[in-house]
Design a protein around this motif. Sequence first.
Motif, PDB file in Angstrom:
ATOM      1  N   THR A   1       0.839  -1.200   0.000  1.00 11.45           N
ATOM      2  CA  THR A   1       0.000   0.000   0.000  1.00 11.45           C
ATOM      3  C   THR A   1       0.872   1.247   0.000  1.00 11.45           C
ATOM      4  OG1 THR A   1      -1.740  -1.185   1.196  1.00 11.45           O
ATOM      5  CG2 THR A   1      -1.841   1.227   1.249  1.00 11.45           C
ATOM      6  N   ALA A   2       1.935   1.230   0.811  1.00 13.99           N
ATOM      7  CA  ALA A   2       2.869   2.362   0.846  1.00 13.99           C
ATOM      8  C   ALA A   2       3.519   2.555  -0.516  1.00 13.99           C
ATOM      9  CB  ALA A   2       3.933   2.133   1.914  1.00 13.99           C
ATOM     10  N   GLY A   3       3.922   1.468  -1.136  1.00 13.24           N
ATOM     11  CA  GLY A   3       4.564   1.552  -2.443  1.00 13.24           C
ATOM     12  C   GLY A   3       3.645   2.106  -3.508  1.00 13.24           C
ATOM     13  N   VAL A   4       2.391   1.664  -3.517  1.00 12.18           N
ATOM     14  CA  VAL A   4       1.421   2.205  -4.477  1.00 12.18           C
ATOM     15  C   VAL A   4       1.245   3.696  -4.224  1.00 12.18           C
ATOM     16  CG1 VAL A   4      -1.012   2.186  -5.186  1.00 12.18           C
ATOM     17  CG2 VAL A   4       0.213   0.030  -4.886  1.00 12.18           C
ATOM     18  N   GLY A   5       1.136   4.077  -2.965  1.00 15.25           N
ATOM     19  CA  GLY A   5       0.985   5.490  -2.634  1.00 15.25           C
ATOM     20  C   GLY A   5       2.161   6.329  -3.087  1.00 15.25           C
ATOM     21  N   TYR A   6       3.376   5.850  -2.834  1.00 16.64           N
ATOM     22  CA  TYR A   6       4.573   6.595  -3.229  1.00 16.64           C
ATOM     23  C   TYR A   6       4.653   6.696  -4.750  1.00 16.64           C
ATOM     24  CZ  TYR A   6       9.378   8.361  -2.616  1.00 16.64           C
ATOM     25  OH  TYR A   6      10.527   9.123  -2.622  1.00 16.64           O
ATOM     26  N   CYS A   7       4.346   5.606  -5.432  1.00 17.03           N
ATOM     27  CA  CYS A   7       4.350   5.630  -6.901  1.00 17.03           C
ATOM     28  C   CYS A   7       3.327   6.630  -7.431  1.00 17.03           C
ATOM     29  CB  CYS A   7       4.078   4.234  -7.463  1.00 17.03           C
ATOM     30  SG  CYS A   7       5.486   3.101  -7.347  1.00 17.03           S
ATOM     31  N   LYS A   8       2.141   6.688  -6.812  1.00 17.31           N
ATOM     32  CA  LYS A   8       1.117   7.630  -7.267  1.00 17.31           C
ATOM     33  C   LYS A   8       1.566   9.076  -7.068  1.00 17.31           C
ATOM     34  CE  LYS A   8      -3.033   4.803  -6.904  1.00 17.31           C
ATOM     35  NZ  LYS A   8      -3.709   5.063  -8.159  1.00 17.31           N
ATOM     36  N   VAL A   9       2.223   9.354  -5.950  1.00 13.92           N
ATOM     37  CA  VAL A   9       2.718  10.709  -5.716  1.00 13.92           C
ATOM     38  C   VAL A   9       3.756  11.077  -6.773  1.00 13.92           C
ATOM     39  CG1 VAL A   9       4.054  12.164  -4.137  1.00 13.92           C
ATOM     40  CG2 VAL A   9       2.211  10.741  -3.241  1.00 13.92           C
ATOM     41  N   LEU A  10       4.625  10.125  -7.104  1.00 17.04           N
ATOM     42  CA  LEU A  10       5.700  10.379  -8.066  1.00 17.04           C
ATOM     43  C   LEU A  10       5.265  10.252  -9.522  1.00 17.04           C
ATOM     44  CD1 LEU A  10       8.521   8.285  -6.349  1.00 17.04           C
ATOM     45  CD2 LEU A  10       8.231  10.781  -6.259  1.00 17.04           C
ATOM     46  N   GLY A  11       4.201   9.509  -9.759  1.00 15.61           N
ATOM     47  CA  GLY A  11       3.822   9.184 -11.135  1.00 15.61           C
ATOM     48  C   GLY A  11       4.712   8.086 -11.698  1.00 15.61           C
ATOM     49  N   ALA A  12       5.133   7.171 -10.852  1.00 16.10           N
ATOM     50  CA  ALA A  12       6.019   6.073 -11.244  1.00 16.10           C
ATOM     51  C   ALA A  12       5.192   4.859 -11.664  1.00 16.10           C
ATOM     52  CB  ALA A  12       6.948   5.702 -10.093  1.00 16.10           C
ATOM     53  N   GLY A  13       5.059   4.668 -12.970  1.00 17.59           N
ATOM     54  CA  GLY A  13       4.312   3.523 -13.474  1.00 17.59           C
ATOM     55  C   GLY A  13       2.812   3.709 -13.465  1.00 17.59           C
ATOM     56  N   CYS A  14       2.372   4.896 -13.141  1.00 17.90           N
ATOM     57  CA  CYS A  14       0.948   5.209 -13.065  1.00 17.90           C
ATOM     58  C   CYS A  14       0.789   6.731 -13.182  1.00 17.90           C
ATOM     59  CB  CYS A  14       0.371   4.721 -11.734  1.00 17.90           C
ATOM     60  SG  CYS A  14       1.160   5.466 -10.285  1.00 17.90           S
ATOM     61  N   PRO A  15      -0.438   7.188 -13.431  1.00 15.05           N
ATOM     62  CA  PRO A  15      -0.637   8.641 -13.470  1.00 15.05           C
ATOM     63  C   PRO A  15      -0.391   9.269 -12.093  1.00 15.05           C
ATOM     64  CG  PRO A  15      -2.493   7.482 -14.462  1.00 15.05           C
ATOM     65  CD  PRO A  15      -1.631   6.439 -13.797  1.00 15.05           C
ATOM     66  N   VAL A  16       0.094  10.489 -12.089  1.00 11.58           N
ATOM     67  CA  VAL A  16       0.313  11.224 -10.842  1.00 11.58           C
ATOM     68  C   VAL A  16      -1.030  11.468 -10.158  1.00 11.58           C
ATOM     69  CG1 VAL A  16       1.069  13.421  -9.842  1.00 11.58           C
ATOM     70  CG2 VAL A  16       2.405  12.364 -11.662  1.00 11.58           C
TER      71      VAL A  16
END
Length: 151
Positions: free
Chosen positions: A18-33
């Motif tokens: 869950t933390a990783g998905v959240g961090y990726c979403k904040v960064l736009g890493a592999g998903c939309p920002v």
Amino acid sequence: LVYRLFEHAHRCGIAEGTAGVGYCKVLGAGCPVDAEGGISLLLQARDKGALWVNHALASVYFNGTAGVQKNLRKAIDFLTEDAAVSSASAYAIMAAITALGNETTPPDLSTAEYYLDMAKAATPNAQQIYDAIILTKSWICMPELVKAVQK
């Protein structure tokens, strides 16, 4: 790929996922920002016991990203929470980012020295952590993930 792995762990109910998905979403890493949604997931993961989430939140607020304004005080607050649960590096990072300051907060060497003393009492490699951050004049949680997004 990293986002998909975190997403799988999140779907399995693993707090670090869950933390990783959240961090990726904040960064736009592999998903939309999605800064708001990402921070919400990071906070949920913290409440579920994810161990590294306070570092990620501190990095987001220290560096600013995707509409999240830089806020050194919030970064320090998240690292303080991490120190309270015996993080080996939290005080050293607090010392270094306080010594560096950012665009919204000037450096505060007196407070940085206090944090560094706390860090040295908590971990033997505190000076190395501090020196590395001061030398590079930057600190980012998961730098390789952040660099991949910036390419």
